[in-house]
Write a protein that holds these residues in place. Structure first.
Motif, PDB file in Angstrom:
ATOM      1  N   GLU A 254      66.188  33.555  51.232  1.00  0.00           N
ATOM      2  CA  GLU A 254      66.634  34.147  50.166  1.00  0.00           C
ATOM      3  C   GLU A 254      65.343  34.920  49.546  1.00  0.00           C
ATOM      4  O   GLU A 254      65.496  35.813  48.826  1.00  0.00           O
ATOM      5  CB  GLU A 254      67.177  33.166  49.171  1.00  0.00           C
ATOM      6  CG  GLU A 254      68.750  32.982  49.564  1.00  0.00           C
ATOM      7  CD  GLU A 254      69.405  33.989  48.973  1.00  0.00           C
ATOM      8  OE1 GLU A 254      69.621  34.777  48.245  1.00  0.00           O
ATOM      9  OE2 GLU A 254      70.193  34.317  50.123  1.00  0.00           O
TER      10      GLU A 254
ATOM     11  N   GLU B  89      70.925  27.150  56.180  1.00  0.00           N
ATOM     12  CA  GLU B  89      71.016  25.689  55.384  1.00  0.00           C
ATOM     13  C   GLU B  89      70.723  24.795  56.440  1.00  0.00           C
ATOM     14  O   GLU B  89      69.922  23.877  56.225  1.00  0.00           O
ATOM     15  CB  GLU B  89      71.987  25.692  54.660  1.00  0.00           C
ATOM     16  CG  GLU B  89      72.118  26.359  53.303  1.00  0.00           C
ATOM     17  CD  GLU B  89      73.600  26.229  52.731  1.00  0.00           C
ATOM     18  OE1 GLU B  89      74.611  25.897  53.021  1.00  0.00           O
ATOM     19  OE2 GLU B  89      73.698  26.506  51.332  1.00  0.00           O
TER      20      GLU B  89
ATOM     21  N   TYR C 244      67.353  28.525  54.564  1.00  0.00           N
ATOM     22  CA  TYR C 244      67.926  29.219  53.383  1.00  0.00           C
ATOM     23  C   TYR C 244      66.969  29.846  52.331  1.00  0.00           C
ATOM     24  O   TYR C 244      66.994  30.804  51.908  1.00  0.00           O
ATOM     25  CB  TYR C 244      68.911  28.493  52.817  1.00  0.00           C
ATOM     26  CG  TYR C 244      69.813  29.164  51.866  1.00  0.00           C
ATOM     27  CD1 TYR C 244      70.707  30.111  51.871  1.00  0.00           C
ATOM     28  CD2 TYR C 244      69.651  28.822  50.290  1.00  0.00           C
ATOM     29  CE1 TYR C 244      71.520  30.866  51.165  1.00  0.00           C
ATOM     30  CE2 TYR C 244      70.414  29.632  49.421  1.00  0.00           C
ATOM     31  CZ  TYR C 244      71.209  30.515  49.875  1.00  0.00           C
ATOM     32  OH  TYR C 244      71.807  31.289  48.967  1.00  0.00           O
ATOM     33  N   ASP C 245      66.232  28.759  51.845  1.00  0.00           N
ATOM     34  CA  ASP C 245      65.258  29.426  50.484  1.00  0.00           C
ATOM     35  C   ASP C 245      64.282  30.438  51.056  1.00  0.00           C
ATOM     36  O   ASP C 245      63.997  31.300  50.318  1.00  0.00           O
ATOM     37  CB  ASP C 245      64.343  28.079  50.178  1.00  0.00           C
ATOM     38  CG  ASP C 245      65.415  27.144  49.355  1.00  0.00           C
ATOM     39  OD1 ASP C 245      66.442  27.383  48.867  1.00  0.00           O
ATOM     40  OD2 ASP C 245      65.082  25.908  49.323  1.00  0.00           O
ATOM     41  N   GLU C 246      63.873  30.064  52.382  1.00  0.00           N
ATOM     42  CA  GLU C 246      62.986  31.256  52.708  1.00  0.00           C
ATOM     43  C   GLU C 246      63.534  32.583  53.076  1.00  0.00           C
ATOM     44  O   GLU C 246      63.178  33.656  52.707  1.00  0.00           O
ATOM     45  CB  GLU C 246      62.456  30.692  54.175  1.00  0.00           C
ATOM     46  CG  GLU C 246      61.421  31.996  55.117  1.00  0.00           C
ATOM     47  CD  GLU C 246      61.219  31.420  56.507  1.00  0.00           C
ATOM     48  OE1 GLU C 246      60.814  32.203  57.190  1.00  0.00           O
ATOM     49  OE2 GLU C 246      61.272  30.124  56.695  1.00  0.00           O
TER      50      GLU C 246
END
Length: 195
Positions: free
Chosen positions: A96, A87, A92-94
């Motif tokens: 996940e 984060e 983080y999004d990449e």
């Protein structure tokens, strides 16, 4: 902030303790740090070409150990440690998306490309490898090959071409390696979804 961090890392090359700093930066780069060890490795190897291979071995060993630390963070401390790190770097999004869609073959490919060309960042792949449970011995072997190849290639280039290759390495080698890594990833995706 990033420029200051880069400059600080670069300044470590002139210190008597530069080898220890190289080991430290290579270690933390593989699990939590933003600046690649190359920033320290290149000026050290250029100032002492006779030690380029020694520095490459130090960077490789420390990077692999840092990768193992990243694997353990991902495997045993994802929520407590890995998630806040991801984060913090905006990954983080990449991460996940990779975690939910990646099979073991793709993780292995990413480990090789990130070790050789920082695509994706090595810390993302080491943590991801731990999260999805890539076999630790396989992980270590691939990390040695990928990181060793990168640092030993740089050592060879610097020993062979010296200062004349520095600008090429700093400005273009990363781009060429990233393009090759992207091509490998795209080829893997094309082959996987063609079947």
């Amino acid at each position: 902030m990033l420029r200051g961090l880069y400059d600080w890392t670069l300044s470590l090359a002139a210190r008597k303790s530069a080898e220890w700093w190289l080991a430290f930066i290579a270690f933390v780069e593989s699990s939590v740090f933003l600046v690649p060890a190359d920033v320290l490795y290149l000026p050290m190897a250029l100032s002492r070409p006779d030690r380029a291979y020694r520095y490459a071995l130090i960077a490789t060993a420390a990077s692999v150990l840092g990768g193992i630390a990243g694997w353990f963070i991902g495997h045993y401390a994802y929520e407590a440690v890995a998630k806040p790190i991801l984060e913090f770097y905006g990954k983080y999004d990449e991460f996940e998306a990779l975690r939910t869609s990646s099979g073991i073959g793709f993780i292995i490919l990413m480990l090789v490309t990130s070790g050789a060309a920082h695509l994706p960042p090595i810390k993302v792949v080491t943590i991801l490898s731990g999260v999805i449970g890539v076999n630790l011995l396989l992980f270590i072997a691939l990390a040695i090959v990928a990181r060793g190849a990168r640092f030993l290639l740089l050592a060879w280039l610097l020993r062979r071409y010296g200062e004349t290759i520095r600008e090429f390495i700093e400005k273009r080698l990363g781009l060429i390696a990233s393009a090759a890594a992207a091509a490998l990833i795209l080829l893997y995706i094309a082959v996987r979804y063609a079947h």
